[in-house]
Write a protein that holds these residues in place. Structure first.
Motif, PDB file in Angstrom:
ATOM      1  N   ARG A   1     115.784 -14.127 -66.634  1.00  0.00           N
ATOM      2  CA  ARG A   1     114.622 -14.548 -67.418  1.00  0.00           C
ATOM      3  C   ARG A   1     114.491 -13.805 -68.728  1.00  0.00           C
ATOM      4  O   ARG A   1     113.735 -14.235 -69.587  1.00  0.00           O
ATOM      5  N   CYS A   2     115.128 -12.670 -68.869  1.00  0.00           N
ATOM      6  CA  CYS A   2     115.093 -11.976 -70.164  1.00  0.00           C
ATOM      7  C   CYS A   2     116.476 -11.410 -70.456  1.00  0.00           C
ATOM      8  O   CYS A   2     117.349 -11.386 -69.593  1.00  0.00           O
TER       9      CYS A   2
ATOM     10  N   LEU B   1     112.679 -13.933 -57.405  1.00  0.00           N
ATOM     11  CA  LEU B   1     113.318 -13.252 -58.537  1.00  0.00           C
ATOM     12  C   LEU B   1     114.783 -13.659 -58.616  1.00  0.00           C
ATOM     13  O   LEU B   1     115.294 -13.966 -59.693  1.00  0.00           O
TER      14      LEU B   1
ATOM     15  N   LEU C   1     117.624  -8.573 -70.709  1.00  0.00           N
ATOM     16  CA  LEU C   1     118.098  -7.370 -70.019  1.00  0.00           C
ATOM     17  C   LEU C   1     119.112  -7.695 -68.923  1.00  0.00           C
ATOM     18  O   LEU C   1     119.819  -6.804 -68.454  1.00  0.00           O
ATOM     19  N   HIS C   2     119.179  -8.947 -68.505  1.00  0.00           N
ATOM     20  CA  HIS C   2     120.135  -9.280 -67.432  1.00  0.00           C
ATOM     21  C   HIS C   2     121.580  -9.108 -67.891  1.00  0.00           C
ATOM     22  O   HIS C   2     122.479  -8.904 -67.085  1.00  0.00           O
TER      23      HIS C   2
ATOM     24  N   CYS D   1     118.032 -12.925 -61.385  1.00  0.00           N
ATOM     25  CA  CYS D   1     117.158 -13.229 -62.523  1.00  0.00           C
ATOM     26  C   CYS D   1     117.866 -13.107 -63.877  1.00  0.00           C
ATOM     27  O   CYS D   1     118.543 -12.118 -64.152  1.00  0.00           O
TER      28      CYS D   1
ATOM     29  N   VAL E   1     110.097  -3.024 -65.660  1.00  0.00           N
ATOM     30  CA  VAL E   1     111.230  -3.961 -65.750  1.00  0.00           C
ATOM     31  C   VAL E   1     112.271  -3.567 -64.711  1.00  0.00           C
ATOM     32  O   VAL E   1     112.422  -2.390 -64.378  1.00  0.00           O
ATOM     33  N   LYS E   2     112.967  -4.568 -64.202  1.00  0.00           N
ATOM     34  CA  LYS E   2     113.855  -4.349 -63.055  1.00  0.00           C
ATOM     35  C   LYS E   2     115.324  -4.255 -63.460  1.00  0.00           C
ATOM     36  O   LYS E   2     116.180  -4.080 -62.599  1.00  0.00           O
ATOM     37  N   CYS E   3     115.621  -4.390 -64.753  1.00  0.00           N
ATOM     38  CA  CYS E   3     116.991  -4.228 -65.223  1.00  0.00           C
ATOM     39  C   CYS E   3     117.020  -3.149 -66.289  1.00  0.00           C
ATOM     40  O   CYS E   3     116.069  -2.991 -67.059  1.00  0.00           O
TER      41      CYS E   3
ATOM     42  N   ARG F   1     123.104  -5.488 -67.080  1.00  0.00           N
ATOM     43  CA  ARG F   1     122.785  -4.762 -65.837  1.00  0.00           C
ATOM     44  C   ARG F   1     123.942  -4.858 -64.845  1.00  0.00           C
ATOM     45  O   ARG F   1     124.720  -5.821 -64.873  1.00  0.00           O
TER      46      ARG F   1
ATOM     47  N   SER G   1     108.313 -10.968 -69.243  1.00  0.00           N
ATOM     48  CA  SER G   1     109.106 -11.766 -68.295  1.00  0.00           C
ATOM     49  C   SER G   1     109.111 -11.152 -66.907  1.00  0.00           C
ATOM     50  O   SER G   1     109.116 -11.856 -65.897  1.00  0.00           O
ATOM     51  N   CYS G   2     109.144  -9.842 -66.851  1.00  0.00           N
ATOM     52  CA  CYS G   2     109.321  -9.157 -65.570  1.00  0.00           C
ATOM     53  C   CYS G   2     107.993  -8.832 -64.880  1.00  0.00           C
ATOM     54  O   CYS G   2     107.943  -8.739 -63.649  1.00  0.00           O
TER      55      CYS G   2
HETATM   56  S1  SF4 Z   1     114.274  -7.291 -66.473  1.00  0.00           S
HETATM   57 FE1  SF4 Z   1     113.148  -8.550 -65.011  1.00  0.00          FE
HETATM   58  S2  SF4 Z   1     112.822 -10.516 -66.082  1.00  0.00           S
HETATM   59 FE2  SF4 Z   1     114.467  -9.430 -67.167  1.00  0.00          FE
HETATM   60  S3  SF4 Z   1     116.359 -10.201 -66.246  1.00  0.00           S
HETATM   61 FE3  SF4 Z   1     115.796  -8.300 -65.166  1.00  0.00          FE
HETATM   62  S4  SF4 Z   1     114.627  -8.970 -63.364  1.00  0.00           S
HETATM   63 FE4  SF4 Z   1     114.701 -10.699 -64.840  1.00  0.00          FE
END
Ligand code: SF4
Length: 207
Positions: A31-32, A26, A34-35, A29, A98-100, A38, A115-116
């Motif tokens: 990838r989307c 990861l 949301l980064h 990240c 989702v992680k963010c 955060r 993405s997550c």
């Molecule tokens: S929500 Fe998930 S995929 Fe999007 S930036 Fe955060 S860790 Fe990456």
């Protein structure tokens, strides 16, 4: 709409996978989208061999600052729910779809979930829980790829990737609608029965 399970099949299973490897893959990240806003990625927390996982929709304000899942008011209620089941947070695993943190605490969008999700699926595959409690409609709809309302599916077991998944209401919903607590407790008691858990004496009178 392009949001079928095929989007999740990129790297959802990795030979000899571990949580550490998933976290490492990861990385920082992006990838989307949301980064962008955060503070911290909220990977997930708990036992890597947990029999029970809880999965919510995404980090909120407190989680974003601490990098830990379910640490705000809803998290305190989740902790109470876990302890009423006779467990501690360290014995279960807690994660989100989702992680963010989505801005303004909006629901994560389909492209963000897509993405997550592979990383969450890798976590599930590594942990191999017996049961997953899915918290709220956003997490349930994302995991099960359905548009059905949580009120229609809660309380019923659903087979999910080698585990049994129990949808129930999100603790944040319970904070706004405490009258729904007995329904959630009914759902959690089904999970306890399946896992052979006994409530502590203090929680035994709940029903
Ligand atoms: S929500 Fe998930 S995929 Fe999007 S930036 Fe955060 S860790 Fe990456």
């Amino acid at each position: 709409m392009a949001h079928g399970p095929s989007l999740f099949e990129v790297a959802e299973r990795v030979e000899g996978d571990t949580l550490e490897r998933t976290c490492s893959d990861l990385g920082d990240c992006k990838r989307c989208k949301l980064h962008r806003h955060r503070n911290k990625i909220v990977f997930g927390a708990g036992s890597p061999t947990a029999e029970l996982m809880f999965i919510g929709e995404g980090p909120g304000h407190d989680e974003d600052l601490q990098g830990l899942p379910f640490v705000g008011r809803a998290g305190q209620l989740l902790t109470q729910m876990i302890e009423a089941m006779g467990l501690s947070r360290g014995e279960v695993y807690i994660a989100n779809v989702v992680k963010c943190r989505p801005p303004e605490n909006r629901a994560p969008e389909k492209d963000e979930v897509a993405s997550c999700m592979p990383f969450l699926l890798r976590q599930i595959a590594s942990i191999q829980p017996k049961a997953i409690v899915c918290l709220g409609s956003v997490a349930m709809q994302a995991l099960l790829n359905t548009n059905k309302a949580i009120s229609r599916l809660r309380g019923e077991w659903i087979d999910f990737r080698g585990a049994r998944l129990m949808p129930t209401y999100h603790p944040a919903y319970l904070l706004r609608n405490p009258h729904a607590k007995p329904e959630v407790w009914t759902d959690l008691k089904k999970v306890m029965a399946y896992l052979g858990l006994k409530p502590p004496i203090r929680g035994a009178s709940r029903s």
